[in-house]
Design an enzyme around this catalytic site. Structure first.
Site, short mmCIF file in Angstrom:
data_model
loop_
_atom_site.label_atom_id
_atom_site.label_comp_id
_atom_site.label_asym_id
_atom_site.label_seq_id
_atom_site.Cartn_x
_atom_site.Cartn_y
_atom_site.Cartn_z
CG ASN A 9 -1.73 1.22 1.38
OD1 ASN A 9 -1.83 2.02 0.46
ND2 ASN A 9 -2.34 1.40 2.55
CE LYS A 11 0.00 3.39 4.78
NZ LYS A 11 -0.15 3.56 6.21
CG HIS A 96 -5.94 1.76 5.08
ND1 HIS A 96 -5.56 2.69 6.03
CD2 HIS A 96 -4.89 0.93 4.90
CE1 HIS A 96 -4.31 2.41 6.41
NE2 HIS A 96 -3.89 1.35 5.74
CD GLU A 98 -3.13 5.40 6.75
OE1 GLU A 98 -3.06 5.53 5.52
OE2 GLU A 98 -2.21 4.90 7.43
CD GLU A 168 -3.64 -2.70 7.17
OE1 GLU A 168 -2.52 -2.93 6.71
OE2 GLU A 168 -4.26 -1.64 6.94
N GLY A 174 2.13 1.95 10.68
CA GLY A 174 3.08 3.05 10.52
C GLY A 174 3.77 3.46 11.82
CB SER A 214 4.96 -2.07 12.04
OG SER A 214 4.53 -0.73 12.23
C1 PEP Z 1 -0.92 0.02 6.03
O1 PEP Z 1 -1.09 1.22 6.03
O2 PEP Z 1 -1.73 -0.70 5.44
C2 PEP Z 1 0.23 -0.51 6.75
C3 PEP Z 1 0.21 -1.75 7.13
O3 PEP Z 1 1.27 0.36 6.99
P1 PEP Z 1 2.71 0.00 7.67
O4 PEP Z 1 3.17 -1.28 7.05
O5 PEP Z 1 3.57 1.16 7.30
O6 PEP Z 1 2.47 -0.12 9.11
#
Ligand code: PEP
Length: 251
Positions: A9, A11, A96, A98, A168, A174, A214
């Site tokens: 992703n 973003k 997601h 976000e 997630e 992040g 992460s």
């Molecule tokens: C994400 O935003 O879907 C995600 C998993 O981000 P990160 O791997 O940076 O934590």
């Protein structure tokens, strides 16, 4: 048999030129590899058409990160599921955290997005996951169940079978804090059990469920070795070819 999937992703990162370079470098890096998982890259909308033309989409599938909850018409600035599909993209990330948090995406909106994505032949990668306060009060299972009950559990079994789920936890996205392998496995096993209750064991066993938050080259192998973790949704580490490839190679 459910698929193992490593999905990136990106973003809101990378200009068109930078994104094309990243996609082509990844394509080249994977060209001679025999992959043990499906690789997907979730690019910004404006990259989709160029990226699908520049890479071998049999090896790396392309995903949008969102689509509109409207079919077409006077919705300035929106991108429909049909438009996404017309670029050659095959997947779309929906729900997601976000988007839920910053753009107010509710279950009602997500129901329409999932339905339009499926109607247009896209595979939704449907995200769910709890905030830290919920985890701290041990409410994660109820929270995630509720997110699924209100959205994708309303689908017909035939539609449900077409999607991928990504768990997630918001506190791990992040932040550099990964859910422990046990926490991730426990939740994915729970999700599989509620899919089994709703749609039957066979459907549950065939649904790909990913972990995101992460995930990186160091922790991917241990996470992917768990019985219910079928891969990862990868944010930050999908922006560098070497890091993303190391996660793909963890399978
Ligand atoms: C994400 O935003 O879907 C995600 C998993 O981000 P990160 O791997 O940076 O934590």
């Amino acid at each position: 048999m459910r698929k193992n999937i490593v999905a990136g992703n990106w973003k809101m990162n990378k200009t068109l030129q930078e994104g094309l370079t990243l996609a082509i470098e990844l394509n080249d890096a994977l060209a001679t590899e025999k992959l043990n998982c499906k690789v997907v890259i979730g690019t910004p909308f404006i990259h989709l058409a160029s990226v699908t033309k520049a890479i071998d989409t049999k090896k790396i599938a392309v995903s949008a990160q969102n689509c509109s909850d409207k079919e077409s018409g006077a919705f300035t600035g929106e991108i429909s599921a049909a438009m996404v599909k017309s670029t050659g993209a095959e997947y779309v990330i929906l729900g997601h955290s976000e988007r839920r948090e910053y753009y107010g995406e509710t279950s009602e909106v997500l129901n329409r997005k999932v339905a339009l994505a499926l109607a247009n032949g896209l595979t939704p990668i449907y995200c769910c996951g709890e905030a830290l306060e919920v985890r701290n009060s041990n409410g994660q299972n109820d929270f995630v169940k509720n997110q699924l009950d209100e959205t994708i559990f309303n689908l017909s079994v035939d539609d449900f079978k077409k999607l991928v789920i990504a768990y997630e936890p918001i506190w791990a996205i992040g932040t550099g804090v990964t859910a422990s392998t046990e926490q991730a496995q426990e939740m994915l096993s729970f999700i599989r059990s509620i899919i089994a209750n709703k749609f039957g064991n066979d459907v549950a066993e065939n649904t790909s469920i990913l972990y995101g938050g992460s995930c990186n080259a160091k922790n991917a192998s241990e996470l992917f070795a768990q019985p219910d973790i079928d891969g990862g949704l990868i944010g930050g580490a999908s922006l560098k070819v070497a890091d993303f490839k190391a996660i793909i190679d963890a399978f």
